[in-house]
Every structure is written in C-alpha cells, then in structure tokens.
Design a protein around this motif. Structure first.
Motif, PDB file in Angstrom:
ATOM      1  N   ARG A 122       0.752  -1.346  -0.013  1.00  0.00           N
ATOM      2  CA  ARG A 122       0.091   0.104   0.004  1.00  0.00           C
ATOM      3  C   ARG A 122       0.730   1.343  -0.049  1.00  0.00           C
ATOM      4  NH1 ARG A 122      -4.305  -2.589   4.107  1.00  0.00           N
ATOM      5  NH2 ARG A 122      -5.512  -3.199   2.627  1.00  0.00           N
ATOM      6  N   ARG A 146       3.174   2.793  -7.045  1.00  0.00           N
ATOM      7  CA  ARG A 146       2.491   2.100  -8.026  1.00  0.00           C
ATOM      8  C   ARG A 146       1.163   1.901  -7.646  1.00  0.00           C
ATOM      9  NH1 ARG A 146       5.949  -2.807  -9.674  1.00  0.00           N
ATOM     10  NH2 ARG A 146       5.876  -2.794  -7.577  1.00  0.00           N
ATOM     11  N   GLU A 192      -1.010   3.508  -5.934  1.00  0.00           N
ATOM     12  CA  GLU A 192      -1.968   4.541  -5.530  1.00  0.00           C
ATOM     13  C   GLU A 192      -3.310   4.511  -5.883  1.00  0.00           C
ATOM     14  OE1 GLU A 192      -0.472   8.655  -6.384  1.00  0.00           O
ATOM     15  OE2 GLU A 192       1.317   8.373  -5.455  1.00  0.00           O
ATOM     16  N   GLU A 193      -3.609   4.156  -7.074  1.00  0.00           N
ATOM     17  CA  GLU A 193      -4.908   4.101  -7.717  1.00  0.00           C
ATOM     18  C   GLU A 193      -5.484   2.841  -7.514  1.00  0.00           C
ATOM     19  OE1 GLU A 193      -5.103   5.626 -11.612  1.00  0.00           O
ATOM     20  OE2 GLU A 193      -3.907   7.308 -11.182  1.00  0.00           O
ATOM     21  N   ILE A 194      -5.154   1.810  -6.751  1.00  0.00           N
ATOM     22  CA  ILE A 194      -5.306   0.322  -6.789  1.00  0.00           C
ATOM     23  C   ILE A 194      -5.984   0.228  -5.384  1.00  0.00           C
ATOM     24  CG2 ILE A 194      -4.641  -2.141  -6.986  1.00  0.00           C
ATOM     25  CD1 ILE A 194      -3.842  -0.753  -9.413  1.00  0.00           C
ATOM     26  N   ASN A 195      -7.061  -0.233  -5.376  1.00  0.00           N
ATOM     27  CA  ASN A 195      -8.025  -0.695  -4.115  1.00  0.00           C
ATOM     28  C   ASN A 195      -7.272  -2.206  -3.733  1.00  0.00           C
ATOM     29  OD1 ASN A 195      -9.626  -1.175  -2.018  1.00  0.00           O
ATOM     30  ND2 ASN A 195     -11.381  -1.718  -3.202  1.00  0.00           N
ATOM     31  N   LYS A 244      -8.989  -1.161 -15.877  1.00  0.00           N
ATOM     32  CA  LYS A 244     -10.338  -0.572 -15.449  1.00  0.00           C
ATOM     33  C   LYS A 244     -10.185   0.774 -14.767  1.00  0.00           C
ATOM     34  CE  LYS A 244     -12.507  -4.777 -16.093  1.00  0.00           C
ATOM     35  NZ  LYS A 244     -11.476  -5.578 -16.467  1.00  0.00           N
ATOM     36  N   ASP A 245     -11.459   1.491 -14.588  1.00  0.00           N
ATOM     37  CA  ASP A 245     -11.239   2.787 -13.662  1.00  0.00           C
ATOM     38  C   ASP A 245     -11.166   2.433 -12.517  1.00  0.00           C
ATOM     39  OD1 ASP A 245     -11.454   4.195 -16.106  1.00  0.00           O
ATOM     40  OD2 ASP A 245     -13.670   4.335 -16.107  1.00  0.00           O
ATOM     41  N   GLN A 246     -11.718   1.288 -11.828  1.00  0.00           N
ATOM     42  CA  GLN A 246     -11.766   1.133 -10.578  1.00  0.00           C
ATOM     43  C   GLN A 246     -10.757  -0.095 -10.551  1.00  0.00           C
ATOM     44  OE1 GLN A 246     -13.943   1.864  -7.634  1.00  0.00           O
ATOM     45  NE2 GLN A 246     -14.033   3.820  -8.935  1.00  0.00           N
ATOM     46  N   LYS A 247      -9.527   0.142 -10.245  1.00  0.00           N
ATOM     47  CA  LYS A 247      -8.541  -1.044 -10.260  1.00  0.00           C
ATOM     48  C   LYS A 247      -8.671  -1.719  -8.812  1.00  0.00           C
ATOM     49  CE  LYS A 247      -5.709   1.460 -13.537  1.00  0.00           C
ATOM     50  NZ  LYS A 247      -6.375   2.475 -13.740  1.00  0.00           N
ATOM     51  N   GLU A 248      -8.905  -3.128  -8.834  1.00  0.00           N
ATOM     52  CA  GLU A 248      -8.669  -3.855  -7.736  1.00  0.00           C
ATOM     53  C   GLU A 248      -7.858  -5.009  -7.506  1.00  0.00           C
ATOM     54  OE1 GLU A 248     -12.680  -5.084  -6.933  1.00  0.00           O
ATOM     55  OE2 GLU A 248     -13.336  -3.007  -6.690  1.00  0.00           O
ATOM     56  N   ASP A 270      -7.303 -10.088  -9.379  1.00  0.00           N
ATOM     57  CA  ASP A 270      -7.287  -8.832  -9.808  1.00  0.00           C
ATOM     58  C   ASP A 270      -8.474  -8.650 -11.006  1.00  0.00           C
ATOM     59  OD1 ASP A 270      -6.861  -9.354 -12.937  1.00  0.00           O
ATOM     60  OD2 ASP A 270      -4.572  -9.658 -12.218  1.00  0.00           O
TER      61      ASP A 270
END
Length: 156
Positions: free
Chosen positions: A15, A19, A21-24, A61-65, A83
């Motif tokens: 976390r 890299r 930052e935009e990943i849940n 994806k816009d919502q990266k998980e 993922d």
C-alpha cells in the motif's frame, strides 16, 4: 511462519508503493487463528511481488482492484490473489507459468515484461512443496492461487 501475519505485512508494505496509489488493495484472512506453514519468508515475498507486479501490468479498469485472500485448510493453506484487469483466454492459462511465455508480446514491450515473473513464482512455490495455478476470464481479470503445506511447528 504465520502466513496470515506475513500476508498482512505484505499488503501493508504494498500500500506504500507509489504504483499502488490508484489500486484498491484488500486482504481477507478468512481466519482468526495462526496459519503456520514452512516457507522461506524472502522467497515468499518475491512470489507476492511477482504476482502483484504482473497484475499491475494488465490493469485496464477505472476502478482497479487486487484482492488477497487466505484460506486455511486442515493440511494446506491457500493464497488467492485476484485482480480485475484484462484477464486472458482459456488457451493461454496452461502456459503462463512457462519461462519466457508472454500472453500478448505486443502488450509486454510497453511494460517491459520478460516472461519470467510467473515462472519464478512456480519455481519458488513448488520448491517449498507447494502448488500454483491460475484461473482467468478475458475482460474480467485473473486469479492466481498458491498452496503451501501446513505445519504445527512454530518458527519465527
């Protein structure tokens, strides 16, 4: 080592990676008791970094998980890393752990992939008496699983 504590530490460390930052990124231990396995901590960290690094390359994806789950069974512990990236076709799955295999070589020239990351994962996991496999659906994402034998011996 306690695999649950190890995975929690890995996720916390990841976390902090820019890299991510935009990943849940989430971790679900699915247990409350220690999950003891015989494993090399540094090699297992490499396994985690290679799998998650691979996921990062194919996020679209816009919502990266990325979800990390731990399942505790009587004789084995199973780690599931899922993922929601590009995914891949069923025909590619048997080859992704082969050395130098790249599902789509044209995509990997941008990301710099060598095709060794998942081959190293397989070598490390199998070297610790474990097993690794993948499931994927094109357009929906990929799941990488690895199993390690449980132990009742307490280590570090």
């Amino acid at each position: 080592m306690d695999l649950s504590v190890f995975l929690q530490d890995c996720v916390e460390e990841l976390r902090l990676d820019p890299r991510m930052e935009e990943i849940n990124l989430t971790f679900f231990p699915n247990n409350v008791t220690p999950v003891l396995v015989m494993a090399d901590r540094e090699k297992l960290r490499r396994v985690m970094m290679n799998i998650i690094g691979n996921s990062l390359k194919y996020m679209n994806k816009d919502q990266k998980e990325i979800k990390v789950e731990l399942f505790d069974h009587e004789e084995v512990a199973t780690v599931h890393i899922r993922d929601n990236g590009l995914g891949m076709d069923r025909e590619e799955l048997p080859h992704i752990f082969d050395r130098f295999y790249r599902a789509d070589p044209s995509r990997n020239t941008e990301s710099g992939g060598s095709g060794l990351g998942l081959a190293i994962v397989k070598q490390i996991v199998e070297g610790q008496d474990g097993r690794v496999w993948a499931e994927s659906r094109a357009g929906e994402g990929t799941s990488i699983y690895f199993m390690l034998p449980r132990t009742d011996k307490v280590g570090e």
